[in-house]
Enzyme design. Structure first.
Site, PDB file in Angstrom:
ATOM      1  N   ARG A   1     -18.428  28.784   5.139  1.00 60.17           N
ATOM      2  CA  ARG A   1     -18.563  27.325   4.958  1.00 60.17           C
ATOM      3  C   ARG A   1     -17.660  26.689   6.011  1.00 60.17           C
ATOM      4  NH1 ARG A   1     -18.233  23.716  -0.463  1.00 60.17           N
ATOM      5  NH2 ARG A   1     -20.368  24.516  -0.488  1.00 60.17           N
TER       6      ARG A   1
ATOM      7  N   ASP B   1     -26.857  12.868  -4.097  1.00 57.46           N
ATOM      8  CA  ASP B   1     -25.661  13.607  -3.674  1.00 57.46           C
ATOM      9  C   ASP B   1     -24.562  12.576  -3.424  1.00 57.46           C
ATOM     10  OD1 ASP B   1     -23.900  15.589  -2.828  1.00 57.46           O
ATOM     11  OD2 ASP B   1     -24.816  15.859  -0.857  1.00 57.46           O
TER      12      ASP B   1
ATOM     13  N   CYS C   1     -26.436  18.425  -6.387  1.00 54.35           N
ATOM     14  CA  CYS C   1     -25.814  19.724  -6.070  1.00 54.35           C
ATOM     15  C   CYS C   1     -24.425  19.856  -6.672  1.00 54.35           C
ATOM     16  CB  CYS C   1     -25.770  19.935  -4.564  1.00 54.35           C
ATOM     17  SG  CYS C   1     -24.701  18.767  -3.690  1.00 54.35           S
TER      18      CYS C   1
HETATM   19  N1   CP Z   1     -22.779  22.407  -4.496  1.00 59.55           N
HETATM   20  C1   CP Z   1     -21.778  23.035  -3.879  1.00 59.55           C
HETATM   21  O1   CP Z   1     -21.928  23.645  -2.816  1.00 59.55           O
HETATM   22  O2   CP Z   1     -20.596  22.996  -4.554  1.00 59.55           O
HETATM   23  P1   CP Z   1     -19.173  23.476  -4.036  1.00 59.55           P
HETATM   24  O3   CP Z   1     -18.734  22.519  -2.961  1.00 59.55           O
HETATM   25  O4   CP Z   1     -18.293  23.414  -5.248  1.00 59.55           O
HETATM   26  O5   CP Z   1     -19.291  24.873  -3.490  1.00 59.55           O
HETATM   27  N1  NVA Z   2     -22.926  16.591   0.930  1.00 58.21           N
HETATM   28  C1  NVA Z   2     -21.801  17.227   0.259  1.00 58.21           C
HETATM   29  C2  NVA Z   2     -22.261  18.461  -0.457  1.00 58.21           C
HETATM   30  C3  NVA Z   2     -21.179  19.181  -1.220  1.00 58.21           C
HETATM   31  C4  NVA Z   2     -21.644  20.457  -1.845  1.00 58.21           C
HETATM   32  C5  NVA Z   2     -20.718  17.542   1.260  1.00 58.21           C
HETATM   33  O1  NVA Z   2     -21.025  18.049   2.344  1.00 58.21           O
HETATM   34  O2  NVA Z   2     -19.556  17.250   0.965  1.00 58.21           O
END
Ligand code: CP
Ligand code: NVA
Length: 308
Positions: A107, A225, A266
């Site tokens: 990530r 979101d 999400c």
């Molecule tokens: N939805 C999602 O990716 O959640 P986290 O940021 O908690 O991993």
């Molecule tokens: N759009 C959000 C999703 C988190 C899972 C972000 O990138 O912070």
């Protein structure tokens, strides 16, 4: 060896097999304690590294539990604690990690970190969210939709709010799984034209509608979101709230969709901002199934990556 970098970069038949496998793996362990291994142990002897350059609850825990249920071992690494965060190149990090582990989930912020990691790693790399996309989330969302409503092909999905990374992966999925999508939000926050064009080129009907009430007419699924993502500067907060207030998913908006429309998010959510608690906790919401399905969908993604 398969990298799972994005939904539009993955063959539709492979995506379909992953959703089907996720569903059967989920069914096979109904009622089991979470820590009990699956009957199949495809990841036995495999080591998975997870790198987080941004915070996470769901991605971190669901990948970790998924690896363990399939018999593998996992380690969670914080980007800041690695030399990667202190000047070591992505390429060197990828080559070194490939000597220790069998798969890397990352990530990160800029998607070039992900693509460079994949270019130099000798093991599969999985996208656990970048500033631009979040494919694992949408695999879980497709699984969740199909559990509740049957095939997503031909469904009408409405995205309300910021045309962000999660919205982008939804557009990719529209093209690959064959559903239609309406984006409703202010022009400043439209999804990337490239992604809209890509979905249209695959035959999906993609509509941009500024009026949220009109947008949700005929919707099978309404998705929201956060209005401010992890990669956004906090200074945009007030402006975003002003821009997006008209796109809050509330009971009035849900009432304008199909009577059996589902609601997804999400998570993490900001209650009473992009969505009201009445919707989040209401009968149309499937948000916690979505969160659970991150686990099942990603287990199938990991098996596909390793060819297991
Ligand atoms: N939805 C999602 O990716 O959640 P986290 O940021 O908690 O991993
Ligand atoms: N759009 C959000 C999703 C988190 C899972 C972000 O990138 O912070």
């Amino acid at each position: 060896m398969n990298h799972f970098l994005d939904i539009h970069k993955t063959d539709p038949s492979a995506l379909r097999s992953m959703i089907d496998q996720a569903s059967s793996m989920k069914q096979a362990r109904q009622g089991r304690p979470k820590g009990m291994p699956d009957d199949d142990q495809p990841l036995a002897g495999r080591m998975v590294a997870m790198i987080f350059e941004k915070p996470s609850t769901r991605t971190r825990v669901s990948f970790d539990v998924g690896v363990r249920q399939m018999g593998g071992q996992s380690m969670v690494l914080s980007g800041n604690d690695m030399q990667l965060g202190h000047g070591e190149t992505i390429a060197d990090t990828a080559r070194v990690l490939s000597r220790y582990v069998d798969m890397i989930m990352i990530r990160t912020f800029d998607e070039t970190v992900l693509t460079e990691m994949a270019e130099y790693a000798d093991v599969p790399v999985i996208n656990g969210l970048t500033d631009r996309t979040h494919p694992c989330q949408i695999m879980a969302d497709v699984l969740t939709y199909e559990e509740h409503r049957g095939p997503i092909k031909g469904a009408q999905v409405v995205w309300a709010g910021d045309g962000n990374n999660v919205c982008a992966s939804f557009l990719h999925a529209a093209g690959q799984f064959g559903f239609d999508m309406t984006f409703t939000g202010p022009a400043q926050l439209d999804p990337e034209e490239e992604f809209v064009g890509l979905a249209r080129s695959k035959g999906s009907k993609i509509v941009i509608e500024r009026d949220a009430m009109k947008a949700v007419e005929g919707a099978d699924l309404v998705v929201a979101d956060t209005w401010v993502s992890m990669h956004d500067a906090q200074s945009v907060r007030e402006r975003r709230h002003n821009l997006l207030r008209a796109y809050q998913v509330n009971e009035a908006l849900m009432a304008a969709a199909k009577p059996d429309a589902l609601f997804m998010h999400c998570l993490p959510a900001h209650r009473e901002e992009e969505v009201t608690s009445a919707v989040m906790d209401g009968p149309q919401s499937v948000i916690f199934d979505e969160a659970e399905n991150r686990l099942h969908a990603q287990k199938a993604v990991m098996r596909w990556c390793l060819g297991l």
